[in-house]
Write a protein that holds these residues in place. Structure first.
Motif, mmCIF file in Angstrom:
data_model
loop_
_atom_site.group_PDB
_atom_site.id
_atom_site.type_symbol
_atom_site.label_atom_id
_atom_site.label_comp_id
_atom_site.label_asym_id
_atom_site.label_seq_id
_atom_site.Cartn_x
_atom_site.Cartn_y
_atom_site.Cartn_z
ATOM 1 N N PHE A 215 0.845 -1.188 0.000
ATOM 2 C CA PHE A 215 0.000 0.000 0.000
ATOM 3 C C PHE A 215 0.886 1.246 0.000
ATOM 4 O O PHE A 215 2.045 1.201 0.431
ATOM 5 C CB PHE A 215 -0.915 0.002 1.230
ATOM 6 N N PRO A 216 0.353 2.385 -0.449
ATOM 7 C CA PRO A 216 1.148 3.619 -0.459
ATOM 8 C C PRO A 216 1.603 4.081 0.920
ATOM 9 O O PRO A 216 2.485 4.926 1.033
ATOM 10 C CB PRO A 216 0.194 4.645 -1.090
ATOM 11 N N SER A 217 1.006 3.537 1.967
ATOM 12 C CA SER A 217 1.386 3.918 3.327
ATOM 13 C C SER A 217 2.631 3.181 3.808
ATOM 14 O O SER A 217 2.884 3.111 5.018
ATOM 15 C CB SER A 217 0.226 3.636 4.287
ATOM 16 N N ASN A 218 3.406 2.614 2.868
ATOM 17 C CA ASN A 218 4.646 1.891 3.190
ATOM 18 C C ASN A 218 4.388 0.658 4.053
ATOM 19 O O ASN A 218 5.176 0.320 4.934
ATOM 20 C CB ASN A 218 5.668 2.803 3.891
ATOM 21 N N ILE A 219 3.292 -0.015 3.779
ATOM 22 C CA ILE A 219 2.964 -1.270 4.461
ATOM 23 C C ILE A 219 2.796 -2.353 3.402
ATOM 24 O O ILE A 219 2.032 -2.190 2.444
ATOM 25 C CB ILE A 219 1.678 -1.142 5.296
ATOM 26 N N CYS A 220 3.515 -3.444 3.551
ATOM 27 C CA CYS A 220 3.388 -4.599 2.669
ATOM 28 C C CYS A 220 2.917 -5.791 3.498
ATOM 29 O O CYS A 220 3.451 -6.067 4.574
ATOM 30 C CB CYS A 220 4.716 -4.931 1.989
ATOM 31 N N VAL A 221 1.935 -6.486 2.977
ATOM 32 C CA VAL A 221 1.362 -7.632 3.674
ATOM 33 C C VAL A 221 1.513 -8.862 2.790
ATOM 34 O O VAL A 221 1.100 -8.868 1.625
ATOM 35 C CB VAL A 221 -0.130 -7.402 3.997
ATOM 36 N N SER A 222 2.128 -9.881 3.344
ATOM 37 C CA SER A 222 2.239 -11.164 2.662
ATOM 38 C C SER A 222 1.134 -12.072 3.199
ATOM 39 O O SER A 222 1.166 -12.486 4.365
ATOM 40 C CB SER A 222 3.621 -11.780 2.896
ATOM 41 N N VAL A 223 0.141 -12.376 2.347
ATOM 42 C CA VAL A 223 -0.998 -13.200 2.747
ATOM 43 C C VAL A 223 -0.737 -14.627 2.288
ATOM 44 O O VAL A 223 -0.612 -14.890 1.079
ATOM 45 C CB VAL A 223 -2.309 -12.661 2.143
ATOM 46 N N CYS A 224 -0.655 -15.542 3.244
ATOM 47 C CA CYS A 224 -0.342 -16.941 2.939
ATOM 48 C C CYS A 224 -1.534 -17.826 3.298
ATOM 49 O O CYS A 224 -2.164 -17.648 4.344
ATOM 50 C CB CYS A 224 0.891 -17.391 3.735
ATOM 51 N N PHE A 225 -1.815 -18.787 2.444
ATOM 52 C CA PHE A 225 -2.983 -19.648 2.586
ATOM 53 C C PHE A 225 -2.563 -21.091 2.884
ATOM 54 O O PHE A 225 -1.546 -21.569 2.397
ATOM 55 C CB PHE A 225 -3.804 -19.642 1.288
ATOM 56 N N TYR A 226 -3.390 -21.737 3.660
ATOM 57 C CA TYR A 226 -3.254 -23.180 3.840
ATOM 58 C C TYR A 226 -4.643 -23.761 4.072
ATOM 59 O O TYR A 226 -5.563 -23.058 4.491
ATOM 60 C CB TYR A 226 -2.308 -23.534 5.007
ATOM 61 N N TYR A 227 -4.792 -25.035 3.769
ATOM 62 C CA TYR A 227 -6.093 -25.677 3.844
ATOM 63 C C TYR A 227 -6.255 -26.398 5.164
ATOM 64 O O TYR A 227 -5.334 -27.109 5.625
ATOM 65 C CB TYR A 227 -6.279 -26.672 2.696
ATOM 66 N N LEU A 228 -7.402 -26.242 5.765
ATOM 67 C CA LEU A 228 -7.742 -27.041 6.942
ATOM 68 C C LEU A 228 -8.215 -28.417 6.494
ATOM 69 O O LEU A 228 -8.770 -28.571 5.390
ATOM 70 C CB LEU A 228 -8.856 -26.361 7.748
ATOM 71 N N PRO A 229 -8.038 -29.453 7.305
ATOM 72 C CA PRO A 229 -8.533 -30.783 6.933
ATOM 73 C C PRO A 229 -10.055 -30.781 6.845
ATOM 74 O O PRO A 229 -10.745 -30.074 7.558
ATOM 75 C CB PRO A 229 -8.020 -31.684 8.064
ATOM 76 N N GLU A 230 -10.554 -31.553 5.903
ATOM 77 C CA GLU A 230 -12.013 -31.634 5.701
ATOM 78 C C GLU A 230 -12.695 -32.215 6.935
ATOM 79 O O GLU A 230 -12.165 -33.086 7.595
ATOM 80 C CB GLU A 230 -12.321 -32.500 4.474
#
Length: 230
Positions: A215-230
């Protein structure tokens, strides 16, 4: 004194009188005609003026704007983002291109309080409800986009970086037709799953993919995904 007028038998000619004087010509309501015509023209002008004043500005006000954000990642490689800001519909769409030239899409639907992630090479979309920090980050972009600045070059040293983990709730697949149109358009032909924020995937689960958003506010977010067991 009397006058005798005689009309032509073959045509409607002007009457001739015996005393030599011409007959009075018939009087048409010229004044009423011109008043009616003027009133009609005035109504047309007012209608066109209202259409131009009320309709055209609404069609062209607050058009979508493209904002580019570049920032070096932790390895020094540049993260390229093309961001479309639609202030009229409260939408911000990130197109995030990885160093391998793969592009993922992240949609912030501010009006409905949703974030939709569509990772590259995935036949799925992932939803999450917006939180206060999300509103703050996106509002800074909306505010910046009101100016004429179209590109932001963020400094690697001054940028705050954080990682978020989202657990994919595989059993809670969403019917795409029940979602709002912006998400429907992005996720057409894909399955849609809800996610929830988590502290981390744990040692027994693997992170499948991550998306970096800056974002222009000098904030970077790394969004990481993982799956929960069914």
């Amino acid at each position: 004194m009397w006058r005798c007028c005689k009309h032509s038998e073959n045509s409607l000619e002007e009457a001739q009188c015996t005393d030599g004087g011409p007959a009075a010509s018939p009087q048409f309501p010229h004044k009423a005609f011109w008043v009616s015509l003027s009133a009609s023209l005035l109504l047309v002008i007012i209608a066109l003026g209202l259409t131009g004043h009320l309709g055209l500005p609404q069609l062209h006000s607050q058009p979508s704007k493209i904002v580019r954000i570049t920032v070096p990642d932790q390895t020094g490689a540049l993260i390229n983002q093309s961001t479309v800001v639609d202030q009229r519909n409260d939408l911000v769409t990130f197109s995030v291109t990885s160093p391998a030239n793969h592009t993922s899409t992240v949609l912030f639907d501010i009006k409905h309080g949703l974030i939709c992630y569509k990772p590259v090479e995935q036949e799925s979309c992932f939803l999450r409800k917006m939180e206060k920090s999300d509103y703050d980050n996106v509002h800074s972009l909306l505010h910046q986009s009101t100016h004429k600045q179209n590109q932001f070059q963020l400094s690697g040293n001054d940028t705050q970086r954080q990682t978020e983990f989202l657990a994919v709730l595989g059993a809670s697949q969403v019917d795409v037709s029940t979602l709002d149109k912006p998400v429907q358009d992005l996720c057409l032909g894909s399955s849609v799953h809800w996610t929830r924020r988590a502290n981390g995937p744990g040692k027994q689960r693997l992170v499948y993919f991550c998306i970096d958003i800056c974002f222009p506010s000098n904030i970077c977010v790394s969004v990481c995904f993982y799956y929960l067991p069914e």
